[in-house]
Design a protein around this motif. Sequence first.
Motif, PDB file in Angstrom:
ATOM      1  N   UNK A  20      34.546  42.079  38.037  1.00  0.00           N
ATOM      2  CA  UNK A  20      34.607  41.213  39.214  1.00  0.00           C
ATOM      3  C   UNK A  20      34.077  42.003  40.412  1.00  0.00           C
ATOM      4  N   UNK A  21      32.916  41.650  40.946  1.00  0.00           N
ATOM      5  CA  UNK A  21      32.331  42.444  42.038  1.00  0.00           C
ATOM      6  C   UNK A  21      33.126  42.361  43.332  1.00  0.00           C
ATOM      7  N   UNK A  22      34.091  41.435  43.418  1.00  0.00           N
ATOM      8  CA  UNK A  22      34.826  41.253  44.670  1.00  0.00           C
ATOM      9  C   UNK A  22      36.056  42.161  44.786  1.00  0.00           C
ATOM     10  N   UNK A  39      42.434  44.512  33.662  1.00  0.00           N
ATOM     11  CA  UNK A  39      42.608  45.953  33.844  1.00  0.00           C
ATOM     12  C   UNK A  39      42.037  46.389  35.192  1.00  0.00           C
ATOM     13  N   UNK A  40      40.899  45.794  35.577  1.00  0.00           N
ATOM     14  CA  UNK A  40      40.323  46.100  36.896  1.00  0.00           C
ATOM     15  C   UNK A  40      41.307  45.737  38.005  1.00  0.00           C
ATOM     16  N   UNK A  41      41.942  44.587  37.898  1.00  0.00           N
ATOM     17  CA  UNK A  41      42.893  44.152  38.931  1.00  0.00           C
ATOM     18  C   UNK A  41      44.113  45.069  38.965  1.00  0.00           C
ATOM     19  N   UNK A  42      44.593  45.489  37.758  1.00  0.00           N
ATOM     20  CA  UNK A  42      45.759  46.385  37.711  1.00  0.00           C
ATOM     21  C   UNK A  42      45.432  47.708  38.397  1.00  0.00           C
ATOM     22  N   UNK A  43      44.240  48.253  38.118  1.00  0.00           N
ATOM     23  CA  UNK A  43      43.864  49.537  38.740  1.00  0.00           C
ATOM     24  C   UNK A  43      43.715  49.376  40.258  1.00  0.00           C
ATOM     25  N   UNK A  44      43.171  48.225  40.676  1.00  0.00           N
ATOM     26  CA  UNK A  44      42.984  48.012  42.116  1.00  0.00           C
ATOM     27  C   UNK A  44      44.331  47.919  42.834  1.00  0.00           C
ATOM     28  N   UNK A  45      45.352  47.410  42.123  1.00  0.00           N
ATOM     29  CA  UNK A  45      46.689  47.303  42.722  1.00  0.00           C
ATOM     30  C   UNK A  45      47.457  48.631  42.683  1.00  0.00           C
ATOM     31  N   UNK A  46      46.957  49.575  41.900  1.00  0.00           N
ATOM     32  CA  UNK A  46      47.600  50.881  41.759  1.00  0.00           C
ATOM     33  C   UNK A  46      46.929  51.864  42.715  1.00  0.00           C
ATOM     34  N   UNK A  47      47.660  52.332  43.703  1.00  0.00           N
ATOM     35  CA  UNK A  47      47.061  53.180  44.739  1.00  0.00           C
ATOM     36  C   UNK A  47      46.482  54.468  44.151  1.00  0.00           C
ATOM     37  N   UNK A  70      34.021  39.326  50.771  1.00  0.00           N
ATOM     38  CA  UNK A  70      33.470  40.679  50.634  1.00  0.00           C
ATOM     39  C   UNK A  70      33.458  41.090  49.165  1.00  0.00           C
ATOM     40  N   UNK A  71      32.347  41.695  48.728  1.00  0.00           N
ATOM     41  CA  UNK A  71      32.221  42.156  47.349  1.00  0.00           C
ATOM     42  C   UNK A  71      32.615  43.631  47.305  1.00  0.00           C
ATOM     43  N   UNK A  72      33.931  43.872  47.231  1.00  0.00           N
ATOM     44  CA  UNK A  72      34.454  45.226  47.355  1.00  0.00           C
ATOM     45  C   UNK A  72      33.941  46.198  46.314  1.00  0.00           C
ATOM     46  N   UNK A  73      33.927  45.789  45.034  1.00  0.00           N
ATOM     47  CA  UNK A  73      33.487  46.724  43.996  1.00  0.00           C
ATOM     48  C   UNK A  73      31.978  46.978  44.108  1.00  0.00           C
ATOM     49  N   UNK A  74      31.217  45.936  44.443  1.00  0.00           N
ATOM     50  CA  UNK A  74      29.768  46.139  44.627  1.00  0.00           C
ATOM     51  C   UNK A  74      29.521  47.105  45.781  1.00  0.00           C
ATOM     52  N   UNK A  75      30.316  46.990  46.855  1.00  0.00           N
ATOM     53  CA  UNK A  75      30.178  47.925  47.983  1.00  0.00           C
ATOM     54  C   UNK A  75      30.561  49.339  47.560  1.00  0.00           C
ATOM     55  N   UNK A  76      31.635  49.450  46.762  1.00  0.00           N
ATOM     56  CA  UNK A  76      32.036  50.776  46.266  1.00  0.00           C
ATOM     57  C   UNK A  76      30.887  51.441  45.522  1.00  0.00           C
ATOM     58  N   UNK A  77      30.331  50.694  44.581  1.00  0.00           N
ATOM     59  CA  UNK A  77      29.390  51.318  43.654  1.00  0.00           C
ATOM     60  C   UNK A  77      27.979  51.454  44.208  1.00  0.00           C
ATOM     61  N   UNK A 117      37.958  49.326  44.980  1.00  0.00           N
ATOM     62  CA  UNK A 117      38.980  50.377  45.023  1.00  0.00           C
ATOM     63  C   UNK A 117      38.945  51.112  46.364  1.00  0.00           C
ATOM     64  N   UNK A 118      37.764  51.465  46.811  1.00  0.00           N
ATOM     65  CA  UNK A 118      37.613  52.055  48.147  1.00  0.00           C
ATOM     66  C   UNK A 118      37.591  50.945  49.200  1.00  0.00           C
ATOM     67  N   UNK A 119      36.793  49.919  48.950  1.00  0.00           N
ATOM     68  CA  UNK A 119      36.739  48.743  49.820  1.00  0.00           C
ATOM     69  C   UNK A 119      37.757  47.734  49.305  1.00  0.00           C
ATOM     70  N   UNK A 120      38.766  47.468  50.079  1.00  0.00           N
ATOM     71  CA  UNK A 120      39.845  46.601  49.632  1.00  0.00           C
ATOM     72  C   UNK A 120      39.475  45.128  49.793  1.00  0.00           C
ATOM     73  N   UNK A 121      40.353  44.266  49.255  1.00  0.00           N
ATOM     74  CA  UNK A 121      40.064  42.825  49.221  1.00  0.00           C
ATOM     75  C   UNK A 121      39.926  42.243  50.625  1.00  0.00           C
ATOM     76  N   UNK A 122      38.904  41.449  50.795  1.00  0.00           N
ATOM     77  CA  UNK A 122      38.715  40.686  52.024  1.00  0.00           C
ATOM     78  C   UNK A 122      37.904  39.450  51.637  1.00  0.00           C
ATOM     79  N   UNK A 123      38.282  38.273  52.106  1.00  0.00           N
ATOM     80  CA  UNK A 123      37.546  37.062  51.717  1.00  0.00           C
ATOM     81  C   UNK A 123      36.049  37.205  52.017  1.00  0.00           C
TER      82      UNK A 123
END
Length: 343
Positions: A227-229, A93-101, A240-247, A232-238
């Motif tokens: 998955x901390x990587x 569900x986290x991945x689906x939301x991240x793929x949904x703008x 980088x912990x995008x969700x941890x950066x968001x929160x 939603x605000x910080x997008x995927x990058x090898x």
Amino acid sequence: MKKHLNTLFITTQGSYLFKEGETVVVKVEDDIRLRVPIHTLGGIVCFGQVSCSPFLMGFCAESGVAISFMTENGRFLAKVQGPVSGNVLLRREQYRRADDCNASVEIAKAVLTGKIANCRTVLSRVLRDHPEKVDAGEITRAVNKFNSAMRSLQTESDLEVLRGIEGESANTYFGVFDHLITAQKEDFRFYERNRRPPLDNVNCLLSFLYTIVMHDMRSALETVGLDPAVGFLHRDRPGRYGLALDMMEEFRPFLADRLTLSLINLCQVQGKGFERKESGAVMMDDDTRKTVLVTYQTRKQDEIMHPFLKEKVTIGLLFHTQALLMARYLRGDMDAYPPFIWK
């Protein structure tokens, strides 16, 4: 019930950690410095030349205690942890939301609202408590800009525009940050935010504390099964912990920035505890690093009233609490993610 467990920070160079029964033992050369029962620990963070026995790593992995390795200056190197907890449906569900703008925009709005609101509170409290020590006019103008930014957030639906609002707010905040430093100005003057490497004492403290907050946020997300990587605000990058950066955005002003200001304004750190390298990078010495870590750990034991749950929680548990709220939102148990807003 989740308990606030300690994080064991190892900063003494040459330390060796090994398992002895149900305890973690810290040895420096032939001297046993510390024995800590594993059940009292939530994590171990090693700075610089610190090594661990394979048996201890396996023991910690089985016990759910992550071991992180950093450089002496706090840059993340590697982490050892056991199997990831949580169920696969939550991550999907986290991945689906991240793929949904559109879904990403809603979560990005929430975390940015928390960040900007908490920046505003940092400034408002200084105006309330020490109006005679600061430039009240400059800080009041910054507070007004934050009010405008928060109104703009609510009507935007473009992720890039949201990032623009975040950038402008950060410029506003750090534009008056030097006014919040009321002691030791000769050693701790702030001109602008810089990092990798930090080029002055204040940025050295900020970067170090952001790294520690990041570690705690990432561990909390993993604990609840996210998955901390994948952010939603910080997008995927090898790497980088995008969700941890968001929160962690919500916690930068409330925890890291306030602690930096307290350490300076209460003279808990001094200019002599920092060293400028030939490259221009500024690093803190061992004693200063220990002071910062002890103060951070002490701060995490303080209790506050959680603004959403209306319950008292320790600051150290806030990471886990917010991670749990995010998981509940993604599962559909809540209509929106409630960021931590300090009042």
